[in-house]
Design an enzyme around this catalytic site. Structure first.
Site, mmCIF file in Angstrom:
data_model
loop_
_atom_site.group_PDB
_atom_site.id
_atom_site.type_symbol
_atom_site.label_atom_id
_atom_site.label_comp_id
_atom_site.label_asym_id
_atom_site.label_seq_id
_atom_site.Cartn_x
_atom_site.Cartn_y
_atom_site.Cartn_z
ATOM 1 N N PHE A 223 -58.924 -29.597 -49.745
ATOM 2 C CA PHE A 223 -58.100 -30.507 -50.306
ATOM 3 C C PHE A 223 -58.611 -31.596 -51.267
ATOM 4 O O PHE A 223 -58.321 -32.632 -51.235
ATOM 5 C CB PHE A 223 -56.998 -30.845 -49.480
ATOM 6 N N SER A 246 -56.759 -26.024 -54.583
ATOM 7 C CA SER A 246 -55.759 -24.960 -55.068
ATOM 8 C C SER A 246 -55.458 -25.083 -56.527
ATOM 9 O O SER A 246 -55.182 -24.253 -57.192
ATOM 10 C CB SER A 246 -54.621 -24.626 -54.411
ATOM 11 N N ASN A 271 -56.651 -21.496 -51.922
ATOM 12 C CA ASN A 271 -56.112 -21.907 -50.989
ATOM 13 C C ASN A 271 -56.731 -22.422 -49.803
ATOM 14 O O ASN A 271 -57.547 -21.511 -49.244
ATOM 15 C CB ASN A 271 -54.946 -20.961 -50.632
ATOM 16 N N ALA A 272 -56.877 -23.797 -49.291
ATOM 17 C CA ALA A 272 -57.685 -24.013 -48.305
ATOM 18 C C ALA A 272 -57.673 -23.091 -47.114
ATOM 19 O O ALA A 272 -58.530 -22.959 -46.464
ATOM 20 C CB ALA A 272 -57.456 -25.470 -48.088
ATOM 21 N N ASP A 292 -58.112 -33.234 -46.241
ATOM 22 C CA ASP A 292 -57.177 -34.410 -46.619
ATOM 23 C C ASP A 292 -56.177 -33.682 -47.415
ATOM 24 O O ASP A 292 -55.853 -34.003 -48.548
ATOM 25 C CB ASP A 292 -57.901 -35.371 -47.721
ATOM 26 N N CYS A 332 -51.040 -37.732 -43.947
ATOM 27 C CA CYS A 332 -50.359 -38.719 -44.707
ATOM 28 C C CYS A 332 -48.745 -38.710 -44.642
ATOM 29 O O CYS A 332 -47.929 -38.859 -45.209
ATOM 30 C CB CYS A 332 -50.762 -38.842 -46.272
HETATM 31 N N1 SAH Z 1 -58.790 -35.916 -51.268
HETATM 32 C C1 SAH Z 1 -58.279 -36.041 -52.505
HETATM 33 C C2 SAH Z 1 -56.923 -36.419 -52.283
HETATM 34 C C3 SAH Z 1 -56.188 -35.113 -52.003
HETATM 35 S S1 SAH Z 1 -54.442 -34.774 -52.339
HETATM 36 C C4 SAH Z 1 -58.737 -37.391 -53.008
HETATM 37 O O1 SAH Z 1 -59.153 -38.255 -52.441
HETATM 38 O O2 SAH Z 1 -58.483 -37.600 -54.311
HETATM 39 C C5 SAH Z 1 -54.297 -33.138 -51.590
HETATM 40 C C6 SAH Z 1 -54.710 -31.911 -52.604
HETATM 41 O O3 SAH Z 1 -54.510 -30.892 -51.817
HETATM 42 C C7 SAH Z 1 -54.082 -31.842 -54.092
HETATM 43 O O4 SAH Z 1 -54.657 -31.991 -54.915
HETATM 44 C C8 SAH Z 1 -53.364 -30.560 -54.000
HETATM 45 O O5 SAH Z 1 -53.602 -29.838 -55.203
HETATM 46 C C9 SAH Z 1 -54.219 -29.837 -52.871
HETATM 47 N N2 SAH Z 1 -53.618 -28.745 -52.236
HETATM 48 C C10 SAH Z 1 -52.311 -28.614 -51.654
HETATM 49 N N3 SAH Z 1 -52.069 -27.421 -50.793
HETATM 50 C C11 SAH Z 1 -53.388 -26.930 -50.857
HETATM 51 C C12 SAH Z 1 -54.021 -25.730 -50.433
HETATM 52 N N4 SAH Z 1 -53.142 -24.965 -49.672
HETATM 53 N N5 SAH Z 1 -55.180 -25.594 -50.526
HETATM 54 C C13 SAH Z 1 -55.994 -26.285 -51.363
HETATM 55 N N6 SAH Z 1 -55.566 -27.157 -51.843
HETATM 56 C C14 SAH Z 1 -54.324 -27.716 -51.797
#
Ligand code: SAH
Length: 388
Positions: A223, A246, A271-272, A292, A332
């Site tokens: 993420f 993603s 997708n994570a 995160d 969060c």
């Molecule tokens: N760690 C980052 C903030 C993360 S915000 C920083 O410090 O800048 C969360 C992120 O997760 C977003 O960019 C969103 O696009 C991504 N996201 C949401 N669902 C996801 C998924 N299923 N797999 C991968 N990424 C995802």
């Protein structure tokens, strides 16, 4: 004189009696006067004792947000005094990019002011503060003298207040994107469209706390957005960094950020949840994993589903860590409280047949202070854990 007197119902649960700044519609017995005028609402309990002074939002379930337990009239002078004091806090000194005003925690409910070098971004989150918009912009100009002043009042919470979403350039000329140093790394940021007011300023301190462990380690940042943790870990000398995200837009910005800092990050647009499962099947191993994710629930009734989601990614992440490996995980979701999250961590550790030692608890960056009376103001929780 204040705009109106708001009388609380007798009995009931009033968190404001413990200094919590929110008063819900259901707590109010009656209102005397006209609270729609931009001067605020004086709140009194059923016995007529003063609770504090607040800003009124007619269409919000949170009808009053207290700005003080003593003063009852919100004025231009009070606004300026609070803004100057907030901006001068030691936690904010020396940050070229960081938060200058953080809403209730700085006695200015519903107002966020962020600095990105010579540019200041203002965000107004509710109707009571919206009435002060002109004074807010003038105060920011006078106190912080920005070259560029932007209004990023486009947070969706405004819709619940009957307020329009707005993005505007209020002073100077803004050409995007621009490069800003957040924490210890350079990022190309578009302050008109980037998440929040442009960047995850609330994670800046955690970039340092996590990347301090990155040297020589194989790092996985899940993420990743535009690479906040990934780029910091690479700069700190990680042996390798994989970033999973993603959003293709975020991945392409992330690639630019890695190049900007002259470090190598391997990006995976995926997708994570799926990526982590595959990584387990492929027997990938890491020494430091960052999780995160976005908030998995905005409401209390979806906590159970959210916890299921957290558990899934944690079990999968733990499978990738060797003994001595570190997991930095952030939450969060306000409704997923620290005890709920820690219970989920125990269950995940059990599922992965691992023990976890707490290295440190993390929170949002210290320029986003926490008002102890208001648990909601500590919205970012983190755990740095070591696999035993
Ligand atoms: N760690 C980052 C903030 C993360 S915000 C920083 O410090 O800048 C969360 C992120 O997760 C977003 O960019 C969103 O696009 C991504 N996201 C949401 N669902 C996801 C998924 N299923 N797999 C991968 N990424 C995802």
């Amino acid at each position: 004189m204040s705009g109106a007197v708001v009388n609380l119902i007798k009995g009931g649960t009033h968190r404001c009696l413990e200094g919590h700044p929110w008063i819900y519609a259901s707590e109010i017995a009656g209102v005397e006067g006209d609270p729609s005028k931009p001067c605020g609402a004086e709140v009194r309990d059923a016995a007529g004792r003063l609770i504090g002074g607040g800003l009124w939002s007619a269409e919000s379930q949170i009808r009053v947000r207290l700005f003080s337990l003593r003063e009852t009239v919100f004025t231009k002078d009070l606004l300026r005094e609070r803004m100057s004091r907030a901006g001068a806090a030691p936690s904010r000194a020396g940050r070229a990019c960081g938060r200058l005003v953080w809403s209730e925690a700085d006695g200015l409910p519903g107002l966020v002011v962020d600095r990105y070098d010579d540019t200041i971004v203002v965000q107004i989150l509710h109707a009571g503060m919206e009435m002060w918009r002109g004074e807010i912009l003038a105060a920011v100009r006078d106190i912080f003298s920005p070259a560029v002043l932007l209004d990023r009042s486009n947070a969706p919470v405004r819709l619940a207040e009957g307020l329009p979403l707005r993005v505007s350039v209020e002073a100077g000329a803004y050409a995007s994107p621009r490069v800003h140093k957040v924490g210890n790394a350079l990022f190309e940021i578009n302050l008109l469209t980037g998440h929040k007011t442009g960047a995850y300023l609330d994670q800046a301190d955690n970039y340092a706390l996590v990347s301090a462990h990155a040297s020589g380690r194989k790092v996985l940042d899940c993420f990743s957005n535009t690479g906040g943790f990934a780029v910091h870990c690479a700069i700190a000398g990680a042996a390798s960094v994989d970033a999973v995200e993603s959003s293709s837009a975020a991945v392409s910005e992330g690639k630019k950020n890695a190049a900007l800092n002259q470090v190598g990050v391997v990006w995976h647009e995926a997708n994570a949840f799926d990526w982590l499962r595959q990584a387990h099947t492929q027997k990938r191993r890491y020494d430091l994993v960052v999780l995160d994710p976005p908030s998995f629930t905005k409401t209390r009734d979806r906590v159970r589903e959210a916890v299921r989601g957290y558990r899934e990614i944690h079990v999968r992440a733990l499978h990738l860590l060797k003994p001595g490996g570190l997991l930095a995980t952030y939450c969060c979701s306000h409704h997923v409280t620290p005890p709920i999250f820690e219970e989920m961590l125990r269950e995940s550790a059990g599922d992965a047949h691992k023990q976890l030692r707490l290295v440190a608890r993390h929170s949002q960056s210290i320029d986003h202070p926490v008002l102890i009376n208001m648990p909601e103001s500590e919205y970012l929780k983190g755990w740095l854990l070591e696999v035993v």
